[in-house]
Design a protein around this motif. Structure first.
Motif, short mmCIF file in Angstrom:
data_model
loop_
_atom_site.label_atom_id
_atom_site.label_comp_id
_atom_site.label_asym_id
_atom_site.label_seq_id
_atom_site.Cartn_x
_atom_site.Cartn_y
_atom_site.Cartn_z
N GLN A 1 0.85 -1.25 0.09
CA GLN A 1 0.03 -0.02 -0.08
C GLN A 1 1.02 1.12 0.27
OE1 GLN A 1 -1.66 1.01 4.13
NE2 GLN A 1 -3.67 0.82 2.94
N LEU A 2 0.72 2.08 -0.99
CA LEU A 2 1.39 3.39 -1.09
C LEU A 2 0.88 4.47 -1.16
CD1 LEU A 2 3.67 1.99 -4.06
CD2 LEU A 2 4.29 1.89 -1.79
N GLU A 3 1.22 5.51 -0.10
CA GLU A 3 0.39 6.99 -0.36
C GLU A 3 1.86 7.86 -0.42
OE1 GLU A 3 -2.32 7.89 -0.49
OE2 GLU A 3 -3.43 5.81 0.03
N MET A 4 1.53 8.62 -1.63
CA MET A 4 2.54 9.25 -1.78
C MET A 4 2.30 11.00 -2.26
SD MET A 4 4.07 6.51 -4.49
CE MET A 4 2.60 6.14 -4.99
N GLY A 5 2.82 11.47 -2.96
CA GLY A 5 2.63 13.05 -3.21
C GLY A 5 1.31 13.56 -3.68
N GLY A 6 1.55 14.86 -3.75
CA GLY A 6 0.17 15.32 -4.44
C GLY A 6 0.35 16.60 -5.02
N LYS A 7 -0.32 17.17 -5.86
CA LYS A 7 -0.44 18.48 -6.47
C LYS A 7 -1.72 18.70 -6.55
CE LYS A 7 2.14 22.01 -7.83
NZ LYS A 7 2.95 22.41 -7.05
N ASN A 8 -2.49 19.12 -5.36
CA ASN A 8 -3.86 19.35 -5.28
C ASN A 8 -4.54 20.39 -5.73
OD1 ASN A 8 -3.85 16.71 -3.64
ND2 ASN A 8 -2.39 17.98 -2.48
N PRO A 9 -5.14 20.43 -6.57
CA PRO A 9 -6.22 21.75 -7.24
C PRO A 9 -7.12 22.21 -6.43
CG PRO A 9 -6.99 19.68 -8.18
CD PRO A 9 -5.90 19.34 -7.19
N LEU A 10 -7.25 23.39 -6.18
CA LEU A 10 -8.31 24.12 -5.57
C LEU A 10 -8.95 25.00 -6.57
CD1 LEU A 10 -10.62 24.60 -3.27
CD2 LEU A 10 -8.87 26.65 -2.71
N VAL A 11 -10.04 24.64 -7.16
CA VAL A 11 -10.61 25.39 -8.00
C VAL A 11 -11.95 26.40 -7.72
CG1 VAL A 11 -12.59 25.44 -10.00
CG2 VAL A 11 -10.93 23.56 -9.94
N VAL A 12 -11.74 27.66 -8.23
CA VAL A 12 -12.68 28.83 -7.50
C VAL A 12 -13.29 29.53 -8.82
CG1 VAL A 12 -12.61 31.16 -6.57
CG2 VAL A 12 -11.10 29.52 -5.91
N LEU A 13 -14.61 29.04 -8.66
CA LEU A 13 -15.56 29.59 -9.84
C LEU A 13 -15.80 30.80 -9.59
CD1 LEU A 13 -17.60 26.23 -10.94
CD2 LEU A 13 -15.43 27.08 -11.73
N ALA A 14 -16.45 31.45 -10.58
CA ALA A 14 -17.07 32.94 -10.67
C ALA A 14 -18.00 33.02 -9.67
CB ALA A 14 -17.30 33.25 -11.85
N ASP A 15 -18.81 31.99 -9.32
CA ASP A 15 -19.87 32.16 -8.34
C ASP A 15 -19.60 32.06 -6.85
OD1 ASP A 15 -19.83 29.42 -8.32
OD2 ASP A 15 -21.65 28.99 -9.15
N ALA A 16 -18.33 31.69 -6.59
CA ALA A 16 -17.99 31.42 -5.43
C ALA A 16 -18.15 32.38 -4.37
CB ALA A 16 -16.58 30.88 -5.38
N ASP A 17 -18.26 32.14 -3.16
CA ASP A 17 -18.12 33.11 -2.03
C ASP A 17 -16.91 33.30 -1.99
OD1 ASP A 17 -17.34 34.10 0.56
OD2 ASP A 17 -19.33 33.23 1.41
#
Ligand code: NAD
Length: 484
Positions: free
Chosen positions: A252-268
């Protein structure tokens, strides 16, 4: 017992129920104050690693035959002690790894809660009974321990990650050898010290410390190790994968990330900035789930960047034990250099510098770095490679579809978040983000311990960790046919 911050631990291995010195010794240093040695620790070599594995192999039968109640009681006792000592353990963690004290105490509490959760799970390791295709035949499916498991952990969550490996391993009846990262031996030892009081049969739990290349590799290659759970970098995960696959051990391997956070125009927008600050910079950005790619829809791009810049400029970087500090130091010199190299490369490739990325002087000499923000293009390395520090970039998206395409345009696939007030966009994103975990109007970092954790693509390999699904890795199914 409250220890003074200057307390220096002398830390030994725990093999076959005894505390053992190592072949050599190493030191862990406080990244907030490089004058301070946190621990002097015993380092194992291949031979000592072999002794630990053999001790686990010898103990396996006794522990695997214990009752669920006995396992539950042991895990509950461990969890109770961790929770009772969360402040002291948090202090040790903050000194050794550099998280701020509140973050470190919360991690210690999390480790205790994980042991408590798996105390309950030990009672629920069940199977199923199914009607046979043949008359008069009964079929049942049960779970058995995998055997001897090796648990190899990184430095960034030095209590929580070992807890979410050790607790399910013991709950499912396995014997184990645990190897913490070289940067955080005292945290590994503190857990072992608590576990040593749970009266497990000698050899059920073993702690070995030392180099990944020697001790970690020896565990991955050892013929008596039936399964390896590894969390760390993709490069070392690949080494573990090759070593275990060669002898058909479970992995079982847990490795890196390059995690996106998307912000849409309708967001708070205020909420989105909050999610970005927490996800990208808290815990010094040293989280596999850190939001290091902020993908923002064009109409709100400039406003988002302006507000984010204002927020990160107000964050206080400093000694992990200083009240009011938001961001502690980077964990060690090598990691700091990696961050600085990534920041320099971003500039050379033409990413636009918005804020930070400078080494900072504080009253005590430490690895202090101001939170860094860039405007990048998708091809820039800063937008593609994991930095594992307080460094993030913003990518501009034309619309929601483009944002999703950018979110998926990465070799990694751990966690992806979206800030939007549209249920339709949120559900579409949840369905089509190629990751193991999605977040809506939440930071990508910050997870619950009772549900599965893990990703896809280069981020993860093998069964999920945490929650009741952890049993999928730490046990093996056996199907029984019976004619009465
Ligand atoms: P690392 O790969 O350097 O070390 C991790 C562990 O592996 C250490 O105990 C190390 O001694 C050991 N190791 C090193 N070489 C080995 C080898 N050849 N064989 C066996 N073991 C070996 O990683 P790190 O710097 O400690 O941690 C940071 C990395 O961990 C980042 O990439 C981060 O994304 C990742 N991480 C992932 C998760 C997750 O669950 N996905 C969680 C936390 C951290």
């Amino acid at each position: 017992m409250k220890r003074s911050p200057e307390f220096q631990h002398s830390v030994r291995q725990y093999i076959n129920g005894r505390w053992e010195t190592g072949v050599t010794t190493g030191r862990s240093i406080n990244p907030s104050d490089l004058r301070e040695t946190v621990a002097e620790y015993a380092r194992a070599d291949r031979n000592q690693t072999d002794l630990a594995v053999r001790a686990a192999a010898d103990a396996l039968r006794a522990w695997s035959l214990t009752t669920p109640q006995r396992r539950a009681d042991a895990l509950d006792q461990i969890g109770s002690e961790i929770l009772a000592r969360r402040d002291e353990l948090g202090l040790l963690l903050a000194r050794e790894e550099g998280k701020t004290l509140p973050e470190a105490v919360a991690e210690a509490a999390r480790a205790g809660q994980i042991f408590k959760f798996f105390a309950g799970e030990a009672l629920r390791v069940g199977g199923e009974s199914i009607a046979s295709l043949r008359p008069g035949v009964h079929v049942d499916v049960s779970r058995e321990p995998v055997g001897v498991v090796a648990l190899i952990a990184p430095w960034n969550l030095p209590l929580a990650i070992p807890a979410w490996k050790i607790a399910p391993a013991l709950a499912c009846g396995n014997a184990l050898v645990f190897k913490p990262s070289e940067l955080v031996p005292a945290c590994g030892w503190a857990l072992a010290d608590i576990i040593s009081r749970a009266a497990l049969p000698a050899g059920t739990f073993n702690l070995v410390m030392g180099s990944g290349r020697e001790v970690g590799q020896a565990l991955a290659e050892h013929p008596l190790v039936d399964a390896v759970s590894f969390t760390g970098s993709a490069a070392n995960g690949q080494r573990v994968l090759l070593a275990t696959a060669a002898r058909r051990a479970k992995v079982q391997l847990e490795m890196g990330g390059k995690n996106p956070l998307v912000v849409l125009a309708d967001a708070d927008l205020e909420l989105a900035v909050d999610c970005a600050v927490q996800g990208a910079y808290f815990s010094t950005g040293q989280r596999c789930t850190a939001s290091s790619r902020l993908i923002v829809e064009a109409p709100v791009h400039d406003a988002f960047v302006a507000r984010l810049k204002q927020r990160i400029a107000s964050l206080k970087v400093g000694h992990a034990l200083e009240p009011g500090v938001d961001i502690g130091p980077v964990a060690d010199g090598r990691q700091l250099q990696k961050n600085l190299d990534a920041i320099a490369a971003a500039g050379e490739e033409g990413a636009e510098h918005v804020w930070g990325g400078e080494q900072l002087q504080r009253p005590s000499e430490g690895h202090y770095l101001s939170p860094a923000l860039f405007l990048a293009k998708p091809a820039h390395r800063i937008a593609r490679e994991e930095v594992f520090g307080p460094v993030a970039c913003v990518l501009r998206a034309d619309d929601a579809d483009h944002a999703l395409a950018l979110a998926n345009d990465t070799p990694f696939g751990l966690c992806a978040g979206i800030c939007t007030n549209s249920l339709r966009h949120a559900m579409h994103f949840r369905r089509h983000a190629r990751v193991g975990m999605t977040m809506v109007n939440l930071p990508t970092a910050g997870i619950d311990y009772h549900v599965p954790f893990g990703g896809r693509k280069a981020s993860s390999y093998g069964p999920r960790e945490q929650g009741r699904h952890a049993a999928g890795f730490y046990s093996i199914l056996k199907t029984g046919y019976l004619r009465a």
